[in-house]
Design an enzyme around this catalytic site. Structure first.
Site, PDB file in Angstrom:
ATOM      1  CB  CYS A 253     -21.418  20.557 -38.212  1.00 22.94           C
ATOM      2  SG  CYS A 253     -20.003  20.986 -39.232  1.00 22.94           S
TER       3      CYS A 253
ATOM      4  CB  CYS B 293     -18.374  18.711 -37.755  1.00 25.56           C
ATOM      5  SG  CYS B 293     -18.422  20.503 -37.657  1.00 25.56           S
TER       6      CYS B 293
END
Length: 105
Positions: free
Chosen positions: A30, A33
């Site tokens: 991600c 993230c």
């Protein structure tokens, strides 16, 4: 250093804690993230002793993610006395997270 929360230690480390706990739900793949990761690390240092700050890898700990209905990451939950008191989905500036921490200390 941000703590690592898992299916195994979530109850004792987060739900049973008397401190505010900031939980970052993330995954290696991600991009957003990874972008917010350094902010989470900074917060863990700056609030050491006052707030528990940690991360849950959603790929390795599916049970916690299911329990909290995590469908988008990064998702950051603010948990106090076993209850979610605030939530942030998506990467945001540090100031947004700090406001939420201060509001729940």
């Amino acid at each position: 250093m941000a703590l690592e929360f898992t299916d195994a230690n979530f109850q004792s480390s987060v739900l049973n804690s008397d401190k505010l706990t900031v939980v970052d739900f993330w995954a290696e793949w991600c991009g957003p993230c990874r972008a917010i990761g350094p902010v989470i690390e900074e917060l863990s240092k700056d609030y050491d002793g006052k707030v528990n700050v940690g991360k849950v890898n959603v790929d390795n700990n599916p049970q916690i993610s299911m329990n909290y209905g995590i469908t988008s990451i990064p998702a950051i939950l603010f948990i106090k006395n076993g209850q979610v008191v605030d939530k942030q989905v998506g990467a945001v500036p540090r100031s947004v997270l700090e406001k939420k921490i201060q509001a729940n200390l």
